[in-house]
Design an enzyme around this catalytic site. Structure first.
Site, PDB file in Angstrom:
ATOM      1  N   LYS A 188      -3.311   7.073  -7.207  1.00  0.00           N
ATOM      2  CA  LYS A 188      -4.148   5.851  -7.178  1.00  0.00           C
ATOM      3  C   LYS A 188      -4.147   5.280  -5.756  1.00  0.00           C
ATOM      4  CE  LYS A 188      -2.254   1.821  -8.565  1.00  0.00           C
ATOM      5  NZ  LYS A 188      -2.370   0.713  -7.603  1.00  0.00           N
ATOM      6  N   ASN A 189      -2.967   5.212  -5.141  1.00  0.00           N
ATOM      7  CA  ASN A 189      -2.840   4.522  -3.858  1.00  0.00           C
ATOM      8  C   ASN A 189      -3.293   5.346  -2.650  1.00  0.00           C
ATOM      9  OD1 ASN A 189      -2.046   2.357  -5.320  1.00  0.00           O
ATOM     10  ND2 ASN A 189       0.118   2.448  -4.721  1.00  0.00           N
ATOM     11  N   CYS A 245      -1.166 -12.081  -7.193  1.00  0.00           N
ATOM     12  CA  CYS A 245      -0.973 -11.414  -8.497  1.00  0.00           C
ATOM     13  C   CYS A 245       0.466 -11.698  -8.916  1.00  0.00           C
ATOM     14  CB  CYS A 245      -1.215  -9.913  -8.353  1.00  0.00           C
ATOM     15  SG  CYS A 245       0.062  -9.109  -7.379  1.00  0.00           S
ATOM     16  N   ARG A 284       0.208 -11.865  -1.903  1.00  0.00           N
ATOM     17  CA  ARG A 284      -0.633 -10.798  -1.342  1.00  0.00           C
ATOM     18  C   ARG A 284      -1.529 -11.305  -0.185  1.00  0.00           C
ATOM     19  NH1 ARG A 284      -0.305  -6.702  -5.259  1.00  0.00           N
ATOM     20  NH2 ARG A 284      -0.591  -5.254  -3.551  1.00  0.00           N
ATOM     21  N   ASP A 320       7.550   0.356  -5.720  1.00  0.00           N
ATOM     22  CA  ASP A 320       6.782   0.658  -6.944  1.00  0.00           C
ATOM     23  C   ASP A 320       7.602   1.398  -7.984  1.00  0.00           C
ATOM     24  OD1 ASP A 320       3.600   1.261  -5.241  1.00  0.00           O
ATOM     25  OD2 ASP A 320       4.730  -0.560  -5.703  1.00  0.00           O
ATOM     26  N   ARG A 345      -4.213   0.202 -15.333  1.00  0.00           N
ATOM     27  CA  ARG A 345      -4.709   0.156 -13.949  1.00  0.00           C
ATOM     28  C   ARG A 345      -4.215   1.362 -13.152  1.00  0.00           C
ATOM     29  NH1 ARG A 345      -3.402  -5.066 -10.882  1.00  0.00           N
ATOM     30  NH2 ARG A 345      -4.226  -3.653  -9.327  1.00  0.00           N
TER      31      ARG A 345
HETATM   32  C1  EPZ Z   1       0.412  -1.265  -1.187  1.00  0.00           C
HETATM   33  O1  EPZ Z   1       0.148  -2.647  -1.357  1.00  0.00           O
HETATM   34  C2  EPZ Z   1       0.351  -0.653  -2.574  1.00  0.00           C
HETATM   35  N1  EPZ Z   1      -0.980  -0.823  -3.144  1.00  0.00           N
HETATM   36  C3  EPZ Z   1       1.379  -1.329  -3.482  1.00  0.00           C
HETATM   37  O2  EPZ Z   1       1.345  -0.674  -4.747  1.00  0.00           O
HETATM   38  C4  EPZ Z   1       2.758  -1.115  -2.868  1.00  0.00           C
HETATM   39  O3  EPZ Z   1       3.712  -1.785  -3.662  1.00  0.00           O
HETATM   40  C5  EPZ Z   1       2.774  -1.681  -1.446  1.00  0.00           C
HETATM   41  O4  EPZ Z   1       1.727  -1.056  -0.660  1.00  0.00           O
HETATM   42  C6  EPZ Z   1       4.093  -1.431  -0.739  1.00  0.00           C
HETATM   43  O5  EPZ Z   1       4.360  -0.061  -0.702  1.00  0.00           O
HETATM   44  C7  EPZ Z   1      -1.932   0.068  -2.785  1.00  0.00           C
HETATM   45  O6  EPZ Z   1      -1.708   0.971  -2.007  1.00  0.00           O
HETATM   46  C8  EPZ Z   1      -3.279  -0.130  -3.400  1.00  0.00           C
HETATM   47  P1  EPZ Z   1       1.775  -4.148   1.981  1.00  0.00           P
HETATM   48  P2  EPZ Z   1      -0.155  -3.564  -0.047  1.00  0.00           P
HETATM   49  O7  EPZ Z   1       0.623  -4.636   2.772  1.00  0.00           O
HETATM   50  O8  EPZ Z   1      -0.946  -2.803   0.932  1.00  0.00           O
HETATM   51  C9  EPZ Z   1       3.184  -8.584   2.956  1.00  0.00           C
HETATM   52  C10 EPZ Z   1       1.152  -0.520  -7.071  1.00  0.00           C
HETATM   53  O9  EPZ Z   1       1.937  -0.847  -7.958  1.00  0.00           O
HETATM   54  N2  EPZ Z   1       1.902  -8.694   3.688  1.00  0.00           N
HETATM   55  O10 EPZ Z   1       2.584  -3.002   2.499  1.00  0.00           O
HETATM   56  O11 EPZ Z   1      -0.675  -4.865  -0.534  1.00  0.00           O
HETATM   57  C11 EPZ Z   1       2.965  -8.421   1.447  1.00  0.00           C
HETATM   58  O12 EPZ Z   1       2.813  -9.684   0.831  1.00  0.00           O
HETATM   59  C12 EPZ Z   1       0.917  -1.437  -5.898  1.00  0.00           C
HETATM   60  O13 EPZ Z   1       0.516   0.569  -7.023  1.00  0.00           O
HETATM   61  C13 EPZ Z   1       1.682  -9.824   4.459  1.00  0.00           C
HETATM   62  O14 EPZ Z   1       2.513 -10.718   4.535  1.00  0.00           O
HETATM   63  O15 EPZ Z   1       1.327  -3.777   0.496  1.00  0.00           O
HETATM   64  C14 EPZ Z   1       4.223  -7.724   1.011  1.00  0.00           C
HETATM   65  O16 EPZ Z   1       5.248  -8.680   0.856  1.00  0.00           O
HETATM   66  C15 EPZ Z   1       1.649  -2.758  -6.046  1.00  0.00           C
HETATM   67  N3  EPZ Z   1       0.500  -9.931   5.128  1.00  0.00           N
HETATM   68  C16 EPZ Z   1       4.549  -6.819   2.200  1.00  0.00           C
HETATM   69  O17 EPZ Z   1       3.838  -7.365   3.325  1.00  0.00           O
HETATM   70  C17 EPZ Z   1      -0.460  -8.959   5.070  1.00  0.00           C
HETATM   71  O18 EPZ Z   1      -1.513  -9.103   5.723  1.00  0.00           O
HETATM   72  C18 EPZ Z   1       4.089  -5.384   2.005  1.00  0.00           C
HETATM   73  O19 EPZ Z   1       2.724  -5.408   1.688  1.00  0.00           O
HETATM   74  C19 EPZ Z   1      -0.213  -7.820   4.276  1.00  0.00           C
HETATM   75  C20 EPZ Z   1       0.977  -7.701   3.595  1.00  0.00           C
END
Ligand code: EPZ
Length: 417
Positions: free
Chosen positions: A22-23, A116, A121, A305, A397
């Site tokens: 998915k990711n 969420c 996010r 995850d 999802r």
């Molecule tokens: C991706 O989310 C994945 N989703 C998530 O999987 C996964 O848990 C996550 O990466 C971490 O590996 C997809 O790939 C679609 P991040 P993403 O940006 O990109 C903070 C699942 O279950 N952050 O690496 O949203 C954020 O809040 C999902 O399949 C900021 O502060 O993750 C988090 O605390 C859930 N500002 C941390 O960084 C930003 O602009 C990591 O987020 C972006 C992120």
């Protein structure tokens, strides 16, 4: 509202084929917007988030058609750059269309994803990095209004924090920028490598110049492309844990074991017997489950995850474990439900203290987010009697045919309306 009934306890035995990731699929689908030619994508998982992303592309003018297992995306008429809230709100990855729309049109209006269950996010890292490419943006009534008056200009960008989504958005945006972009402190999840391989196949010019640094030279020609997305490593990890927690014996197929070495080594420490072949893992669960402390981290660390899933296994360990969630601020929603099944987990800040020797009891349960919902199934598989899991739309999802795959290896599980 549909629910799942799980009748435990069963030892899972047999073979499970892992679906596409998915990711990896979500950023690759967003990246197809760069092209005005046909793109053929294979091995996309049949899950709700992929359907939502395809609907988002269609709302932007992409023409999509499934032909057997292949999705054909034709963007010769793709001319819209407005991504609406009603599509983005259910799937935070909708923000990933911002990069390609800016690259292609120089301006875009994309809904902020909104929060969420697992966290707020934010997308500040995405936006700050895009402004380094010459993007000006304003947030008006929950939408990002972004424009690049002189087009995107290549630049040196260092991510203040490792972010999967921000890395993906910037990689995609930089492929059509004028000149060279160097991205440093990138996330290096396997799904990002898959995205880079897809973009290279599309004729873009990208090269890893250090572990977390990528050099992108802007191009103005994109080829017609076909590509098969990688396997879903989180699905694979989930079924490995299912084998360990039910003292089962599973062969997990269609995977590349070296990509999930951290998970394999963690499960070996916990006591599972694991052997690997080129595209397969054979796992035999052990009656004796050792405790380990877990800290979630960006790849190649232990994936956030899989945190909910491994916690179920640690509930059955012979001693206490500590699980530290270092990625998301609110990713312990499964704890209350596991405690209702008899677990003894206490939370202090971003640490969960997991007592061992838990005998889970069947219960009526509530899913809260994608990975929490699957952890409830894992716990339910170990108990005698019937557990009911509500709000399983969370599950749909990200897990393709989960009941079918589990039934095939001996689980007694059914979906009821
Ligand atoms: C991706 O989310 C994945 N989703 C998530 O999987 C996964 O848990 C996550 O990466 C971490 O590996 C997809 O790939 C679609 P991040 P993403 O940006 O990109 C903070 C699942 O279950 N952050 O690496 O949203 C954020 O809040 C999902 O399949 C900021 O502060 O993750 C988090 O605390 C859930 N500002 C941390 O960084 C930003 O602009 C990591 O987020 C972006 C992120």
């Amino acid at each position: 509202m549909q629910k799942l009934e799980v009748f435990g306890a069963n030892k899972l035995k047999g073979k499970i084929n892992i679906s596409g990731s998915k990711n990896a699929s979500l950023p690759i689908l967003a990246a197809t917007l760069l092209s005005n030619k046909k793109v053929y994508l294979n091995n996309l998982p049949k899950v709700k988030d992929i359907e939502t992303m395809i609907n988002l592309l269609k709302s932007l003018g992409s023409i999509t058609k499934f032909n057997k297992n292949s999705l054909i995306i034709d963007n010769y008429k793709q001319n819209k750059n407005f991504a609406s809230y009603n599509l983005v709100k259910t799937m935070r990855a909708g923000i990933l269309v911002l990069g390609p729309l800016l690259a292609k049109f120089g301006n875009a209006k994309v809904s902020l994803p909104g929060g969420c269950a697992i966290g707020t996010r934010p997308v500040d890292i995405h936006l700050k990095a895009l402004s380094k490419l010459g993007v000006k943006y304003k947030i008006i009534q929950g939408y990002v209004h972004a424009m690049a008056p002189k087009g995107l200009i290549g630049s040196k960008i260092h991510f203040s924090k490792i972010s999967v989504g921000a890395t993906e958005n910037l990689i995609i945006a930089s492929t059509l920028a004028k000149g060279t972009t160097i991205l440093s402190n990138c996330a290096i999840e396997p799904e990002i490598k898959d995205l880079v391989n897809f973009l290279i196949k599309m004729g873009c010019n990208l090269k890893w110049v250090a572990k977390r640094s990528l050099k992108i030279v802007g191009v103005n020609q994109i080829n017609e492309t076909s590509y098969s997305v990688m396997f879903d490593r989180i699905e694979a990890g989930t079924y490995l844990i299912a084998a360990a927690v039910t003292e089962g014996n599973l062969k997990i197929k269609n995977i590349i074991p070296k990509i999930i070495l951290t998970e394999i080594n963690t499960l070996r420490k916990i006591g599972a017997k694991i052997t690997t072949k080129k595209n397969e893992i054979h796992i035999i669960g052990n009656k004796k489950i050792n405790n380990v402390n877990i800290k979630t981290a960006p790849y190649p660390g232990f994936p956030t995850d899989l945190q909910a899933q491994i916690m179920v296994l640690l509930c059955k360990a012979n001693k206490k474990s500590i699980v530290k969630e270092d990625i998301f601020e609110n990713r312990f929603m499964h704890v209350a439900e596991l405690n209702r099944m008899g677990a003894n987990i206490s939370i202090k800040g971003n640490k969960a203290f997991v007592e061992g020797n838990t005998k889970f009891a069947a219960a009526e349960l509530m899913a809260t987010d994608l990975r929490a919902s699957v952890s409830l199934i894992l716990a339910a598989l170990t108990t005698k009697g019937k557990s009911v899991i509500n709000r399983i739309y969370h599950l749909d999802r990200g897990y393709e045919n989960i009941e079918k795959k589990l039934k095939k290896v001996g689980a007694k599980i059914r979906r009821v309306n």
